[in-house]
Design a protein around this motif. Structure first.
Motif, PDB file in Angstrom:
ATOM      1  N   PRO A   3      -7.551   2.469  -2.070  1.00  0.00           N
ATOM      2  CA  PRO A   3      -7.479   2.355  -0.609  1.00  0.00           C
ATOM      3  C   PRO A   3      -8.516   3.251   0.064  1.00  0.00           C
ATOM      4  O   PRO A   3      -8.985   4.237  -0.503  1.00  0.00           O
ATOM      5  N   ARG A  58      -0.018 -10.800   5.697  1.00  0.00           N
ATOM      6  CA  ARG A  58       1.237 -10.167   5.295  1.00  0.00           C
ATOM      7  C   ARG A  58       2.365 -11.195   5.232  1.00  0.00           C
ATOM      8  O   ARG A  58       3.184 -11.185   4.307  1.00  0.00           O
ATOM      9  N   LYS A  83     -12.388  -2.956   4.119  1.00  0.00           N
ATOM     10  CA  LYS A  83     -13.033  -1.701   3.735  1.00  0.00           C
ATOM     11  C   LYS A  83     -14.395  -1.553   4.415  1.00  0.00           C
ATOM     12  O   LYS A  83     -14.730  -0.486   4.925  1.00  0.00           O
ATOM     13  N   LEU A 133      -7.853  -1.050   8.804  1.00  0.00           N
ATOM     14  CA  LEU A 133      -6.908  -0.351   7.936  1.00  0.00           C
ATOM     15  C   LEU A 133      -5.590  -1.112   7.831  1.00  0.00           C
ATOM     16  O   LEU A 133      -4.955  -1.137   6.767  1.00  0.00           O
ATOM     17  N   TRP A 134      -5.179  -1.745   8.913  1.00  0.00           N
ATOM     18  CA  TRP A 134      -3.968  -2.564   8.906  1.00  0.00           C
ATOM     19  C   TRP A 134      -4.154  -3.770   7.993  1.00  0.00           C
ATOM     20  O   TRP A 134      -3.258  -4.125   7.212  1.00  0.00           O
ATOM     21  N   GLU A 136      -6.225  -3.993   5.471  1.00  0.00           N
ATOM     22  CA  GLU A 136      -6.251  -3.503   4.090  1.00  0.00           C
ATOM     23  C   GLU A 136      -4.843  -3.241   3.575  1.00  0.00           C
ATOM     24  O   GLU A 136      -4.491  -3.606   2.459  1.00  0.00           O
ATOM     25  N   ARG A 137      -4.016  -2.648   4.409  1.00  0.00           N
ATOM     26  CA  ARG A 137      -2.628  -2.368   4.001  1.00  0.00           C
ATOM     27  C   ARG A 137      -1.820  -3.657   3.860  1.00  0.00           C
ATOM     28  O   ARG A 137      -0.955  -3.751   2.997  1.00  0.00           O
ATOM     29  N   SER A 138      -2.112  -4.644   4.691  1.00  0.00           N
ATOM     30  CA  SER A 138      -1.388  -5.910   4.628  1.00  0.00           C
ATOM     31  C   SER A 138      -1.700  -6.685   3.353  1.00  0.00           C
ATOM     32  O   SER A 138      -0.928  -7.558   2.964  1.00  0.00           O
ATOM     33  N   ARG A 140      -1.822  -5.473   0.371  1.00  0.00           N
ATOM     34  CA  ARG A 140      -1.178  -4.894  -0.806  1.00  0.00           C
ATOM     35  C   ARG A 140      -0.070  -5.815  -1.288  1.00  0.00           C
ATOM     36  O   ARG A 140       0.672  -6.392  -0.503  1.00  0.00           O
TER      37      ARG A 140
END
Length: 156
Positions: A3, A58, A83, A133-134, A136-138, A140
């Motif tokens: 990340p 997501r 990224k 960043l949201w 990228e986190r979504s 996962r």
């Protein structure tokens, strides 16, 4: 690929801010044209699109009703986009922040006229950092229930 580290984004932003400050203070400011609004609008548009992609991705990864499953290659592409966007947006945020800080202390009319565009660019760039960043986190992959149970048992 791990990340995105917030420290990387902060360092890139601070370096861009310092560079913007040096360029604008050492080069005669009146030689520059007025700050345009088009980059601000473009960056804000990218932030909205990446925010929408984060919500949609997501939902598709979680396989919510009415949503098709997402292809793994699409998720990988979104991660690369997120990224790259977060790093580029932090550089833009630093650049706009450095210019805005310099314009705040410059007493000319031209500087006060450019200040709204600089602050708008800073806000739009920070919005893109957040959306990236949201996204990228979504992207996962959620843990499976059996993996969570195994992790809890190993801690005991």
């Amino acid at each position: 690929m791990g990340p995105t580290r917030p420290a990387t984004l902060v360092v890139a932003g601070l370096a861009a801010a310092a560079l913007a400050w040096l360029v604008i203070s050492n080069v005669y400011y009146r030689a520059f044209p007025d700050l345009p609004w088009l980059p601000t609008v473009t960056i804000l548009g990218l932030a909205v699109l990446e925010g929408y992609a984060a919500v949609n991705t997501r939902a598709r990864i979680d396989r919510r009703p009415g949503r098709e499953p997402v292809e793994p290659l699409t998720v990988a592409r979104f991660v690369v986009l997120a990224k790259a966007s977060s790093l580029a947006a932090s550089i833009f945020a630093g650049f706009y922040g450095g210019i805005a800080a310099w314009l705040l202390i410059e007493p000319t009319k031209a500087a006060s006229d450019d200040l709204p565009a600089a602050v708008g660019g800073l806000v739009a760039s920070l919005a893109l950092v957040g959306a990236a960043l949201w996204l990228e986190r979504s992207c996962r992959v959620p843990k499976r229930p059996d993996e969570e149970q195994q992790a809890d048992e190993s801690r005991e």
